[in-house]
Design a protein around this motif. Structure first.
Motif, short mmCIF file in Angstrom:
data_model
loop_
_atom_site.label_atom_id
_atom_site.label_comp_id
_atom_site.label_asym_id
_atom_site.label_seq_id
_atom_site.Cartn_x
_atom_site.Cartn_y
_atom_site.Cartn_z
N ARG B 204 -7.03 -74.50 -52.33
CA ARG B 204 -6.32 -75.50 -51.54
C ARG B 204 -5.42 -74.82 -50.51
O ARG B 204 -5.35 -75.23 -49.36
N ARG B 205 -4.76 -73.76 -50.96
CA ARG B 205 -3.83 -73.10 -50.05
C ARG B 205 -4.58 -72.52 -48.85
O ARG B 205 -4.15 -72.68 -47.71
N LYS B 206 -5.70 -71.85 -49.13
CA LYS B 206 -6.44 -71.22 -48.04
C LYS B 206 -6.93 -72.25 -47.01
O LYS B 206 -6.86 -72.02 -45.81
N ILE B 207 -7.43 -73.36 -47.50
CA ILE B 207 -7.94 -74.35 -46.55
C ILE B 207 -6.77 -75.02 -45.83
O ILE B 207 -6.87 -75.35 -44.65
N ARG B 208 -5.67 -75.19 -46.52
CA ARG B 208 -4.53 -75.85 -45.89
C ARG B 208 -3.87 -75.00 -44.82
O ARG B 208 -3.12 -75.51 -43.99
N VAL B 209 -4.14 -73.70 -44.86
CA VAL B 209 -3.63 -72.86 -43.78
C VAL B 209 -4.19 -73.36 -42.45
O VAL B 209 -3.51 -73.37 -41.42
N GLN B 210 -5.43 -73.81 -42.48
CA GLN B 210 -6.04 -74.29 -41.25
C GLN B 210 -5.84 -75.79 -41.05
O GLN B 210 -5.82 -76.27 -39.93
N ASP B 211 -5.77 -76.51 -42.13
CA ASP B 211 -5.66 -77.96 -42.02
C ASP B 211 -4.75 -78.47 -43.14
O ASP B 211 -5.17 -78.65 -44.26
N SER B 212 -3.50 -78.69 -42.77
CA SER B 212 -2.50 -79.02 -43.79
C SER B 212 -2.78 -80.37 -44.46
O SER B 212 -2.19 -80.69 -45.49
N THR B 213 -3.68 -81.15 -43.88
CA THR B 213 -3.96 -82.45 -44.47
C THR B 213 -5.07 -82.41 -45.51
O THR B 213 -5.43 -83.43 -46.08
N PHE B 214 -5.61 -81.21 -45.72
CA PHE B 214 -6.73 -81.10 -46.65
C PHE B 214 -6.34 -81.56 -48.06
O PHE B 214 -5.39 -81.06 -48.65
N ASP B 215 -7.05 -82.52 -48.56
CA ASP B 215 -6.77 -82.97 -49.93
C ASP B 215 -8.05 -83.41 -50.64
O ASP B 215 -8.05 -84.35 -51.42
N ASN B 216 -9.14 -82.74 -50.32
CA ASN B 216 -10.43 -83.17 -50.86
C ASN B 216 -10.72 -82.65 -52.25
O ASN B 216 -11.69 -83.05 -52.87
N ILE B 217 -9.90 -81.73 -52.71
CA ILE B 217 -10.05 -81.33 -54.10
C ILE B 217 -9.06 -82.17 -54.91
O ILE B 217 -7.85 -81.97 -54.83
N GLU B 218 -9.60 -83.07 -55.66
CA GLU B 218 -8.78 -84.06 -56.34
C GLU B 218 -8.57 -83.66 -57.80
O GLU B 218 -9.50 -83.17 -58.45
N THR B 219 -7.37 -83.85 -58.29
CA THR B 219 -7.09 -83.56 -59.69
C THR B 219 -7.23 -84.84 -60.52
O THR B 219 -6.70 -85.87 -60.15
N LEU B 220 -7.95 -84.72 -61.62
CA LEU B 220 -8.02 -85.85 -62.55
C LEU B 220 -7.26 -85.47 -63.81
O LEU B 220 -7.74 -84.68 -64.62
N TYR B 221 -6.14 -86.03 -63.94
CA TYR B 221 -5.20 -85.69 -65.02
C TYR B 221 -5.91 -85.72 -66.37
O TYR B 221 -6.48 -86.72 -66.78
N GLY B 222 -5.85 -84.58 -67.01
CA GLY B 222 -6.43 -84.49 -68.35
C GLY B 222 -7.93 -84.33 -68.39
O GLY B 222 -8.52 -84.22 -69.46
N ILE B 223 -8.58 -84.30 -67.25
CA ILE B 223 -10.03 -84.20 -67.23
C ILE B 223 -10.50 -82.96 -66.49
O ILE B 223 -11.13 -82.08 -67.05
N GLY B 224 -10.17 -82.89 -65.21
CA GLY B 224 -10.61 -81.74 -64.43
C GLY B 224 -10.41 -81.99 -62.94
O GLY B 224 -9.39 -82.53 -62.53
N TYR B 225 -11.41 -81.58 -62.16
CA TYR B 225 -11.29 -81.72 -60.70
C TYR B 225 -12.56 -82.35 -60.15
O TYR B 225 -13.62 -82.29 -60.78
N LYS B 226 -12.43 -82.92 -58.98
CA LYS B 226 -13.63 -83.36 -58.28
C LYS B 226 -13.43 -83.24 -56.78
O LYS B 226 -12.31 -83.22 -56.29
N TYR B 227 -14.55 -83.13 -56.09
CA TYR B 227 -14.49 -83.01 -54.64
C TYR B 227 -14.70 -84.38 -54.02
O TYR B 227 -15.68 -85.05 -54.32
N ARG B 228 -13.80 -84.79 -53.16
CA ARG B 228 -13.93 -86.06 -52.49
C ARG B 228 -14.47 -85.86 -51.07
O ARG B 228 -13.91 -85.08 -50.29
N ALA B 229 -15.56 -86.50 -50.74
CA ALA B 229 -16.21 -86.32 -49.45
C ALA B 229 -15.40 -86.97 -48.32
O ALA B 229 -14.47 -87.70 -48.55
#
Lengths: 229, 229
Positions: B204-229
Motif C-alpha cells: 500500500r505504501r509503495k503504490i500510495r507514493v504515486q497515488d495517495s488515494t489508492f485503497d484497492n487493497i481492502e482489509t476484511l476484519y478477522g478474515i483477510g484481504y481482497k482486491y477491489r477493482a
DNA sequence: CCGCCCTGCCGCAATGCCGCCGCAATGCTG
DNA sequence: CAGCATTGCGGCGGCATTGCGGCAGGGCGG
C-alpha cells in the motif's frame, strides 16, 4: 521470375558490376544513381530488397532508408566505404538489416542478400541469431563480433557478448542467471551463479568507460537482470 | 477444424510469415491490413483470438481493440515495435491479454497464443500464471516483473509482487493470510500471520507514493484481504 | 616457453529484503 | 461503554543478494 532488388549507388562501376552479378544469380535489378530517383522508382516498381550506398548525392542512404521505412519494412542492406561510416550508420540507429563494407566480394554480397531475404520471408521464424541486434543506442553484430554504444565500439569478450546479446534481444524481459548461463555456454553447463554477476560487472564497466551514465542493464533483486531500452 | 485467429498488420511480410506459421500449427488465419477492414471482417467471420499490430494506418490497434471490446471479450494479443509503444499500450490501460515486442520468434507467439486461448477457454479456472494481470488501473506482467499503477511503474519485490498478483488475479475474492502465504512462498512454509500484514503495508505504501488515494487493497476484519477493482 | 587475456571464483562491503516486535488505532462483541 | 481481538505502522536486526576488486588457473598466440 527472380526476386526484384533495388541497387542504389552513385558509383557507376559498382552499379554495373554488381547488377551484372546479381542478374547472373537470377535476381532482377533496378539501378538508381541517387536516393531521390530511387525513392521515386521504388514507388513505381516495388522491390523485395534494397542495397544502398550510404554516401550519395542529393539524398544519401540513411535518409532514403528513413523514407523507405516510413511505410514498409523493406529489407535493406547498406554499402559503406569506411568503418566510421559504418559506425555512423549503426550509431544513428538506422534500421538496416545488414551492411557490407567496401571493398567487398560479390560472393559475400550474394550471401548477405540471400540471408536477409531468407529472414524476411520466414519472418521471425528464423531462430538463428539475427545478424544485427539494435536496441536504442546499443548495436550488436554477431557476425562481426561488433558491439557499439552510441556509435562507439565497445570491445567485448565472447561470453560478455553472448550475455549482453541475450539481454538486449528481449529488452524488458527478466532473465535469471540460469537463462543467461544457457545463452552464454549452452545448456548443461553448471557454474557458480555469481559468475554471471562478474560478467555483468565487466559489461557495465566496459560500456561506462565510454558513457558513465549507462545504466541499461538493470538488476532485479532476487530474480536476475534485464535490459532496459 | 482449427481455431480461427485474426491477424492484423500493415506489414505484408509479417502478415505472410506469421499466417504461414500459424496455419502450420493448425490454426485458421484471417489476415487484414488495417483496423477498418479488420473490424468489418470480424463482424462477418468471428474469430477466437486477434493478433493486432499497434501501429497501423487508418485505425490503429488500440482503437480497434476498443471497438472489439465494445461488444465482446475477444482475447487480443498486441504486437509492438518499440518499448515506448508497449508502455503506451499498458499505460493507457488497454485491455490486451498479452503483448509481444518485435522482433519476436514465431515460437514465442505460438506459445502466447496458446496460453491466452487456454486462459480464455478455462476462464477463471486456469491456475497457471497468466502472462498479464490487468485490473482497472493496475497492470502486472510477471515475465517482465513489471507492475504499474495508472501507467506509472511501481517497483515491487518478488514477495510483494506475488501477493499483489494473487489478490489482483481474483478481484473481490477474499484471501486469508494462509492463501496469500501459499501464493508468495508456496505451500508448506510456516511463518507468522502478521508477516502478510507487513507485506500489505509495504504494498500500500509503495503504490500510495504515486497515488495517495489508492485503497484497492481492502482489509476484511478477522478474515483477510481482497482486491477491489 | 613466455606473456597476455579471459574467466571463474572468493572475500568484503554495501545494499536490499523480510520477518517480527511493540504500540497505537480501529473494529467487534456483549 | 468496556474489554478483547485484530490491524496499521514504524522500526529494527538478521539474513540474502549484489557490486566490486582482486587473484589464480588455463588457453592461446607470439
Amino acid at each position: 521470375m527472380g526476386t526484384r532488388i533495388a541497387l542504389v549507388d552513385d558509383d557507376q562501376n559498382i552499379l554495373t558490376s554488381v547488377s551484372l552479378t546479381l542478374e547472373n544469380e537470377g535476381f532482377e535489378v533496378d539501378c538508381y544513381h541517387d536516393g531521390e530517383t530511387a525513392l521515386r522508382g521504388l514507388g513505381r516498381r516495388p522491390v523485395e530488397l534494397a542495397v544502398l550506398d550510404i554516401k550519395m548525392p542529393r539524398m544519401d542512404g540513411m535518409e532514403l532508408l528513413q523514407k523507405i521505412r516510413g511505410d514498409s519494412s523493406l529489407p535493406v542492406i547498406f554499402l559503406t566505404s569506411k568503418d566510421d561510416e559504418l559506425d555512423e550508420a549503426l550509431g544513428l540507429g538506422m534500421g538496416a538489416d545488414d551492411y557490407i563494407t567496401k571493398p567487398f566480394s560479390q560472393r559475400l554480397l550474394i550471401a548477405r542478400i540471400r540471408a536477409v531475404l531468407r529472414r524476411a520471408s520466414q519472418g521471425e521464424m528464423d531462430m538463428s541469431a539475427p545478424n544485427i541486434v539494435r536496441q536504442g543506442e546499443l548495436l550488436m553484430d554477431p557476425d562481426r563480433h561488433l558491439c557499439s554504444w552510441k556509435g562507439e565500439e565497445v570491445k567485448l569478450t565472447v561470453t560478455e557478448f553472448l550475455i549482453l546479446q541475450a539481454l538486449a534481444l528481449r529488452p524488458g524481459m527478466v532473465k535469471n542467471r540460469d537463462q543467461l548461463m544457457d545463452a552464454a555456454y549452452g545448456e548443461s553447463v553448471f557454474l557458480d551463479d555469481r559468475t554471471i554477476d562478474s560478467h555483468i560487472k565487466r559489461l557495465r564497466r566496459k560500456i561506462r568507460v565510454q558513457d558513465s551514465t549507462f545504466d541499461n542493464i538493470e538488476t532485479l533483486y532476487g530474480i536476475g537482470y534485464k535490459y532496459r531500452a
